[in-house]
Write a protein that holds these residues in place. Sequence first.
Motif, PDB file in Angstrom:
ATOM      1  N   THR A   1      19.035 -16.398  11.234  1.00  0.00           N
ATOM      2  CA  THR A   1      18.600 -15.816   9.884  1.00  0.00           C
ATOM      3  C   THR A   1      19.279 -14.258  10.147  1.00  0.00           C
ATOM      4  N   GLY A   2      20.276 -14.340  10.968  1.00  0.00           N
ATOM      5  CA  GLY A   2      21.382 -12.615   9.618  1.00  0.00           C
ATOM      6  C   GLY A   2      21.711 -12.668   8.724  1.00  0.00           C
ATOM      7  N   LEU A   3      22.441 -11.959   8.002  1.00  0.00           N
ATOM      8  CA  LEU A   3      23.156 -12.092   6.373  1.00  0.00           C
ATOM      9  C   LEU A   3      24.612 -10.748   7.511  1.00  0.00           C
ATOM     10  N   ALA A   4      25.343 -11.460   7.564  1.00  0.00           N
ATOM     11  CA  ALA A   4      26.841 -11.199   7.225  1.00  0.00           C
ATOM     12  C   ALA A   4      27.219  -9.796   6.735  1.00  0.00           C
ATOM     13  N   LEU A   5      27.730  -9.153   6.796  1.00  0.00           N
ATOM     14  CA  LEU A   5      27.997  -8.447   5.533  1.00  0.00           C
ATOM     15  C   LEU A   5      29.701  -8.749   6.022  1.00  0.00           C
ATOM     16  N   PRO A   6      30.690  -8.539   4.291  1.00  0.00           N
ATOM     17  CA  PRO A   6      31.832  -8.901   4.570  1.00  0.00           C
ATOM     18  C   PRO A   6      32.226  -6.414   4.705  1.00  0.00           C
ATOM     19  N   PHE A   7      33.582  -6.312   5.668  1.00  0.00           N
ATOM     20  CA  PHE A   7      34.216  -5.580   5.531  1.00  0.00           C
ATOM     21  C   PHE A   7      33.505  -4.518   6.326  1.00  0.00           C
ATOM     22  N   PHE A   8      33.053  -5.691   7.470  1.00  0.00           N
ATOM     23  CA  PHE A   8      32.508  -4.679   8.075  1.00  0.00           C
ATOM     24  C   PHE A   8      32.434  -5.820   9.843  1.00  0.00           C
ATOM     25  N   LYS A   9      32.758  -5.310  10.666  1.00  0.00           N
ATOM     26  CA  LYS A   9      33.116  -5.742  12.201  1.00  0.00           C
ATOM     27  C   LYS A   9      32.266  -6.567  12.655  1.00  0.00           C
ATOM     28  N   ASP A  10      31.124  -5.909  13.369  1.00  0.00           N
ATOM     29  CA  ASP A  10      29.159  -6.763  13.841  1.00  0.00           C
ATOM     30  C   ASP A  10      27.955  -6.193  13.324  1.00  0.00           C
ATOM     31  N   LEU A  11      28.361  -5.700  12.104  1.00  0.00           N
ATOM     32  CA  LEU A  11      26.953  -5.534  11.069  1.00  0.00           C
ATOM     33  C   LEU A  11      26.424  -7.159  10.372  1.00  0.00           C
ATOM     34  N   VAL A  12      25.244  -7.142  10.994  1.00  0.00           N
ATOM     35  CA  VAL A  12      24.502  -8.007  10.744  1.00  0.00           C
ATOM     36  C   VAL A  12      22.899  -7.826  10.081  1.00  0.00           C
ATOM     37  N   ILE A  13      22.470  -7.455   8.951  1.00  0.00           N
ATOM     38  CA  ILE A  13      21.003  -7.636   9.330  1.00  0.00           C
ATOM     39  C   ILE A  13      20.641  -8.771   9.296  1.00  0.00           C
ATOM     40  N   GLU A  14      19.556  -8.519  10.477  1.00  0.00           N
ATOM     41  CA  GLU A  14      18.341  -9.420  11.405  1.00  0.00           C
ATOM     42  C   GLU A  14      17.361  -9.801   9.758  1.00  0.00           C
ATOM     43  N   LEU A  15      17.233 -10.425   9.077  1.00  0.00           N
ATOM     44  CA  LEU A  15      15.851 -10.778   8.051  1.00  0.00           C
ATOM     45  C   LEU A  15      15.197 -11.779   8.556  1.00  0.00           C
ATOM     46  N   GLY A  16      14.729 -11.879   9.765  1.00  0.00           N
ATOM     47  CA  GLY A  16      13.956 -12.656  10.332  1.00  0.00           C
ATOM     48  C   GLY A  16      13.517 -14.230   8.787  1.00  0.00           C
ATOM     49  N   TRP A  17      12.244 -14.366   9.146  1.00  0.00           N
ATOM     50  CA  TRP A  17      12.340 -15.924   8.199  1.00  0.00           C
ATOM     51  C   TRP A  17      12.631 -15.359   6.525  1.00  0.00           C
ATOM     52  N   PHE A  18      12.650 -14.418   6.250  1.00  0.00           N
ATOM     53  CA  PHE A  18      12.339 -13.843   5.488  1.00  0.00           C
ATOM     54  C   PHE A  18      14.330 -14.040   4.298  1.00  0.00           C
ATOM     55  N   TYR A  19      15.311 -15.036   5.748  1.00  0.00           N
ATOM     56  CA  TYR A  19      16.187 -15.669   5.000  1.00  0.00           C
ATOM     57  C   TYR A  19      15.948 -16.725   3.964  1.00  0.00           C
ATOM     58  N   VAL A  20      14.987 -17.429   4.582  1.00  0.00           N
ATOM     59  CA  VAL A  20      14.547 -19.067   4.704  1.00  0.00           C
ATOM     60  C   VAL A  20      14.657 -18.776   2.898  1.00  0.00           C
ATOM     61  N   PRO A  21      13.527 -17.538   2.074  1.00  0.00           N
ATOM     62  CA  PRO A  21      13.706 -17.362   0.722  1.00  0.00           C
ATOM     63  C   PRO A  21      15.266 -16.556   0.459  1.00  0.00           C
ATOM     64  N   PHE A  22      15.824 -16.292   1.351  1.00  0.00           N
ATOM     65  CA  PHE A  22      17.115 -15.694   0.928  1.00  0.00           C
ATOM     66  C   PHE A  22      18.029 -16.480   0.148  1.00  0.00           C
ATOM     67  N   ALA A  23      18.175 -17.684   1.271  1.00  0.00           N
ATOM     68  CA  ALA A  23      18.883 -18.711   1.221  1.00  0.00           C
ATOM     69  C   ALA A  23      18.682 -19.852   0.087  1.00  0.00           C
ATOM     70  N   VAL A  24      17.268 -19.873  -0.584  1.00  0.00           N
ATOM     71  CA  VAL A  24      16.924 -20.535  -0.820  1.00  0.00           C
ATOM     72  C   VAL A  24      17.088 -19.361  -2.344  1.00  0.00           C
ATOM     73  N   PHE A  25      17.089 -18.702  -2.411  1.00  0.00           N
ATOM     74  CA  PHE A  25      17.705 -17.467  -4.322  1.00  0.00           C
ATOM     75  C   PHE A  25      19.225 -18.373  -4.567  1.00  0.00           C
ATOM     76  N   VAL A  26      20.181 -17.650  -2.984  1.00  0.00           N
ATOM     77  CA  VAL A  26      21.202 -18.339  -2.915  1.00  0.00           C
ATOM     78  C   VAL A  26      21.972 -19.413  -3.428  1.00  0.00           C
ATOM     79  N   MET A  27      20.801 -20.483  -3.307  1.00  0.00           N
ATOM     80  CA  MET A  27      21.257 -21.965  -3.667  1.00  0.00           C
ATOM     81  C   MET A  27      21.048 -21.948  -5.111  1.00  0.00           C
ATOM     82  N   VAL A  28      19.270 -21.729  -5.500  1.00  0.00           N
ATOM     83  CA  VAL A  28      19.291 -21.698  -6.777  1.00  0.00           C
ATOM     84  C   VAL A  28      19.874 -20.903  -7.742  1.00  0.00           C
TER      85      VAL A  28
END
Length: 361
Positions: free
Chosen positions: A159-186
């Motif tokens: 449930t983490g969002l990795a950001l480009p240009f950063f080595k280890d930076l991951v934003i933990e979205l928790g279960w909010f990652y699911v609607p985020f992933a849905v938004f990306v696909m749609v």
Amino acid sequence: MLHYLAQFADDHILFNLFRYLTFRTGGAVLTAMLVAFVVGPGLIRWLRKKQKQGQPIREDGPEGHLLTKQGTPTMGGVMILLGVGVATLLWADLTNPYLWAVLLVTLGFGALGMADDYLKVTRRHTRGVPGKVKLAVQIALSLLAAIWVVWQGTPEMKTGLALPFFKDLVIELGWFYVPFAVFVMVGASNAVNLTDGLDGLAIVPVMIAAGVFMLIAYLVGHALFANYLQLHAVPGAGELAVFCGAIIGAGLGFLWFNAPPAMVFMGDTGSLALGGALGVVSVVTKHEVVLAITGGLFVLETVSVIVQVASFKLTGKRVFRMAPLHHHYEKKGWAEPTIVIRFWIIACILAIAGLSTLKLR
């Protein structure tokens, strides 16, 4: 399916080739392209016979379309889906769980697009499946895929969002990652759909983006390469390289018939499916932000529509002569091939920018 032949490598050394992801990806490219080439002529003849007047043309669109595109059949995305489906099932490891999430979104969105195209053709109107219904189906299919992908993911990245240009930076979205992933696909699905307005305009940027994610899937699925490039490894994601290769092969086969002047349009059958496919692959490989860079052309087209609608509702004035953006340049007098080729160049530049994020960390 052919992946299973690798278990006989001890008896026949030739079968050892099927162990290699690169070999199977190349096989998927060639197979998908061959399927499109073989199916294409017969499918186009059948579509012409059934549709007669072809895809309905917007009366408020560029005037030239009523002359140059009238009678061209739609639903050509069927040959893309057949190529991708056959090649993936033939060359990929069917025990890979991510593969089925990708196929669910791709074929599900394709079926939705087919229903939309069918209603447009039979009703002789540019409106097909109601927008709310279309969006609800897209969200439902994306939700199933997102939950499945999260369930299969590693604990530290599911449930983490990795950001480009950063080595280890991951934003933990928790279960909010699911609607985020849905938004990306749609969002990706509808963005490609908006871009599909000129002969060859959408399919080449889709193939370019698929090529970028074919490499990304291979790298993040390979622990050694992922560690060297300081990418977040996703065990099993490498198999999606075969799927992305199938998109490239089927896209090349389709472009043969879609090159100006187009013999067939992909319609929503192809555009919704291909956009959704890119979206779900980016979710699996944890490179959602890179999709926004690599697929920046699709983002630009979508933003032009949003800006146009917002400006007209708020001020009564239009920012562009017509939206999406490619129609704006048509209204300015640019020739269709000029617009298409220049947009392809932009897609190539954005793909290079997306690839650069793999090393610039």
